[in-house]
Design an enzyme around this catalytic site. Structure first.
Site, mmCIF file in Angstrom:
data_model
loop_
_atom_site.group_PDB
_atom_site.id
_atom_site.type_symbol
_atom_site.label_atom_id
_atom_site.label_comp_id
_atom_site.label_asym_id
_atom_site.label_seq_id
_atom_site.Cartn_x
_atom_site.Cartn_y
_atom_site.Cartn_z
ATOM 1 N N GLU A 149 24.641 73.047 13.256
ATOM 2 C CA GLU A 149 25.036 73.770 14.462
ATOM 3 C C GLU A 149 25.959 72.898 15.327
ATOM 4 O O GLU A 149 25.540 71.872 15.849
ATOM 5 C CB GLU A 149 23.760 74.144 15.230
ATOM 6 C CG GLU A 149 23.966 74.719 16.603
ATOM 7 C CD GLU A 149 22.657 74.816 17.380
ATOM 8 O OE1 GLU A 149 22.727 75.159 18.566
ATOM 9 O OE2 GLU A 149 21.584 74.525 16.815
ATOM 10 N N ASP A 194 19.279 72.843 16.123
ATOM 11 C CA ASP A 194 18.523 72.229 17.218
ATOM 12 C C ASP A 194 17.127 72.843 17.336
ATOM 13 O O ASP A 194 16.911 74.003 16.976
ATOM 14 C CB ASP A 194 19.260 72.422 18.555
ATOM 15 C CG ASP A 194 20.569 71.662 18.610
ATOM 16 O OD1 ASP A 194 20.763 70.772 17.767
ATOM 17 O OD2 ASP A 194 21.399 71.968 19.483
ATOM 18 N N ASP A 249 15.518 74.210 19.648
ATOM 19 C CA ASP A 249 15.414 74.976 20.896
ATOM 20 C C ASP A 249 15.623 76.450 20.571
ATOM 21 O O ASP A 249 15.739 76.854 19.412
ATOM 22 C CB ASP A 249 16.417 74.475 21.940
ATOM 23 C CG ASP A 249 17.865 74.592 21.457
ATOM 24 O OD1 ASP A 249 18.103 75.197 20.390
ATOM 25 O OD2 ASP A 249 18.764 74.067 22.148
ATOM 26 N N ASP A 299 18.208 78.495 21.093
ATOM 27 C CA ASP A 299 19.474 78.801 20.419
ATOM 28 C C ASP A 299 19.435 78.393 18.949
ATOM 29 O O ASP A 299 19.932 79.110 18.071
ATOM 30 C CB ASP A 299 20.638 78.075 21.115
ATOM 31 C CG ASP A 299 21.039 78.757 22.414
ATOM 32 O OD1 ASP A 299 20.686 79.943 22.570
ATOM 33 O OD2 ASP A 299 21.679 78.111 23.256
#
Length: 635
Positions: free
Chosen positions: A425, A498, A500, A502
């Site tokens: 990403e 990541d 998180d 997103d």
């Protein structure tokens, strides 16, 4: 010169008797000694009960998981015969439970069709169990015999009187054989629901005493109910589910199908209740029939003009959900996982039955016929646009004198046993990954932002998206119906995002793309999910990494909670330098990666539709139900 060559004599031949071969090499009989093999034990006993149902002798099955992971499977079938077996001189109960290939499934007299491992199932369960107890209701008596690791520990004895008939098998998997004997409730729930759909009218109850969970399955609609279940979160384009059941020669063909507004085809096939994930002759017969019938209907009523090309099978199946079940006398299974039906005669039988009933449905339901043809014609136009998009992409690659995307940092090796590509990403994490990787066998492909949601788009739109084109080109194996596993360039495709919200969203988008358009990547175990650490605890010059809150707590207890050691909570891969990223997430010796797998394709289809489809309410309900299970919430 002295000849020291070892002599090979009769005493070197090891003869395994009875059920010894099963305990020696259990994987040959149940696939593995992991969780899949463990659950297969229950399926084999349930399959015996289902065989009773297919013979018209059973309509109720109760599966109970006890606190110690022992299992009880009880049915109201005819009961295993208790008379002395003429060939073995032992009771038929003992014969069936201790001798491989003993059972009523080989001469087609007791069972016309059957599932399971074709006669080896219940004896294999006995061999791989710490203990097994069989209780049979027959002749107004209750009979019982006990076994340990396949060996009888008691004779068959009468322990009481009763009304009715049935068989109860109680067993506990052997810890000497299985890595883990903890049954997974969800896995069993998926399979038993499937079995209930495939055998309409049979009542199946799963009772888990470990956590007081119980589910009951009873579907009078059979495959029709199955399609309703799969399409629960989709939008059908016609209300009536096309359904029929017919018998030709000695084969029963049952089909339920319904078109939806989606763009993916979802066809599930079964032979004698076995999920034929690799398809086979029955699937070929179905596809041939539906393509021919829809084209004939479209030409007859002027939807396709005289000089226009026919619709392809791909056009005709867009948005289709179908469940096809055949029941036949002597199924032959082939393929990598023995889940491909090989009986050649089944192709023409299914073709004939489907053609006859589908023609009749379309003639009798012109409204449904019209929406199906119009859906297929739109798919045909989109397919032509996708073809032009592919050609343009190929030409552009030739003009640019390159076949690989410029953002790809490729690896030097080409051996699929070692090569892997990380889908990363963003450019920041991509930069760290490129610097930290082992360039000999690790490739890096950074993606800019989130890829498109393929659940809501046709292939022609998908092929116009740069990030998706980059993946297709890098992997080298094509997409959709043109997918060719032999051209795959990397043994592992690793999603590295990541930790998180997103990152989780990008992961879901990528998995949806792979599931819908590169499904074999998942089916054959090539897709993995990297697990970057959530925390770094620094103690002097030593860094400790934690991948969960529990792990963080353990590290703090180990190095001393009373010290004020700095703790860093990672939000993104870009926060790590190349060395840290290598040590924690990319080094095969130290990293944690999860293999993406699909044990239950129908359930996976429902989940992807729920999370990524057009309907908001099913997604809202899913979040409500699963909110309490969320870990590492990013707020």
């Amino acid at each position: 010169m002295e000849n020291n060559e070892r002599k090979y004599t009769a005493k070197d031949i090891q003869v395994l008797t009875g059920l010894e071969p099963v305990r020696k090499r259990p994987g040959m009989y149940i696939g593995s000694t992991g969780l899949r093999g463990l659950h297969q034990l229950i399926y084999e006993v349930v399959d015996n009960s289902i065989d009773e149902a297919l013979a018209g002798a059973c309509d109720t099955i109760l599966v109970t998981i006890n606190e110690d992971n022992s299992v009880i499977v009880e049915d109201n079938g005819g009961g295993i015969p208790v008379e002395t077996h003429p060939q073995t001189g032992k009771s038929t109960v003992e014969t069936v439970l201790t001798i491989l290939h003993a059972g009523g499934k080989f001469n087609n007299s007791a069972y016309k069709v059957s599932g399971g491992l074709h006669g080896v199932g219940v004896s294999v369960v006995n061999a791989l169990s710490e203990y097994l107890e069989a209780r049979i209701k027959r002749n107004n008596k209750i009979y019982r015999q006990k076994f340990s690791r396949g060996i009888p520990t008691t004779e068959l004895e009468v322990i009481g009187e009763c009304e009715g008939t049935g068989t109860t098998i109680i067993f506990k998997p052997d810890k000497e054989i299985f890595e883990d004997i903890n049954f997974d409730f969800n896995t069993l729930e998926f399979r038993l629901r499937e079995v209930s759909f495939l055998n309409k009218g049979v009542k199946i109850t799963l009772n888990d005493k470990r956590n007081q969970k119980e589910v009951k399955f009873h579907y009078e609609g059979g495959l029709k109910s199955f399609v309703e279940y799969i399409n629960e979160k989709k939008t059908p384009i016609h209300d009536n589910i096309i359904y029929f059941e017919d018998k030709k020669e000695s084969t029963i063909v049952e089909l339920a199908m319904q078109y939806t507004e989606g763009y993916s085809e979802n066809i599930f096939t079964f032979a004698n209740n076995i999920n034929t994930q690799e398809g086979g002759s029955h699937l070929v017969g179905f596809k041939t029939a539906i393509t021919r019938v829809v084209n004939d209907y479209a030409r007859k009523y002027g939807y396709i003009k005289e000089k226009e090309n026919n619709l392809t099978g791909e056009d005709v199946r867009e948005g289709l959900t179908a469940v096809l079940s055949v029941k036949l006398m002597n199924p032959q299974f082939e393929g990598q996982t023995k889940t491909k039906l090989g009986n050649s005669e089944t192709r023409s039988i299914v073709d004939s039955v489907v053609s006859e009933h589908l023609e009749r449905f379309l003639e009798e339901n012109p409204k449904e016929g019209k929406v199906i043809i119009e859906k297929s014609l739109r798919a045909s136009r989109a397919r032509e646009a996708a073809r032009k998009a592919r050609e343009l992409t190929r030409k552009k690659s030739i003009l640019d004198n390159t076949t690989l995307p410029g953002k790809l940092a490729d690896c030097q090796e080409s051996d699929l046993n070692v090569t892997e590509i990380f889908i990363v990403e963003g450019d920041s994490a991509g930069g760290s990954a490129k610097q930290g990787r082992d360039r000999k066998y690790q490739a890096i492909l950074p993606l800019r932002g989130k890829i498109m949601n393929v659940e809501k788009s046709r292939l022609d739109k998908i092929l116009g998206y740069e990030e998706i084109k980059a993946m297709i080109t890098a992997f080298g194996c094509g997409i959709g119906n043109e997918f060719n596993m032999e051209k795959l360039r990397y043994g592992k495709v690793i999603i590295m995002t990541d930790a998180d919200v997103d990152g989780a969203h990008i992961r879901t988008l990528l998995l949806t793309f792979f599931f819908r358009y590169m499904r074999p990547l998942i089916d054959f175990g090539h897709v993995y999910i990297a697990q970057p650490p959530l925390y770094k605890v620094s103690k002097g010059k030593t860094d400790h990494y934690a991948y969960s809150d529990i792990e963080l707590s353990n590290i703090m207890n180990e190095i001393g909670r009373d010290k004020n050691y700095p703790i860093q909570r990672y939000k993104g891969l870009g926060e790590m330098n190349p060395e840290q990223l290598w040590d924690t997430t990319m080094n095969p010796d130290t990293r944690i990666i999860l293999k993406a797998s699909i044990e239950d394709a129908e359930e996976a289809d429902k989940i992807f539709t729920t999370l990524m489809g057009d309907k908001v309410k099913p997604r809202y309900d899913f979040i409500q139900r699963n909110a309490k299970n969320v870990k590492n919430l990013d707020i």
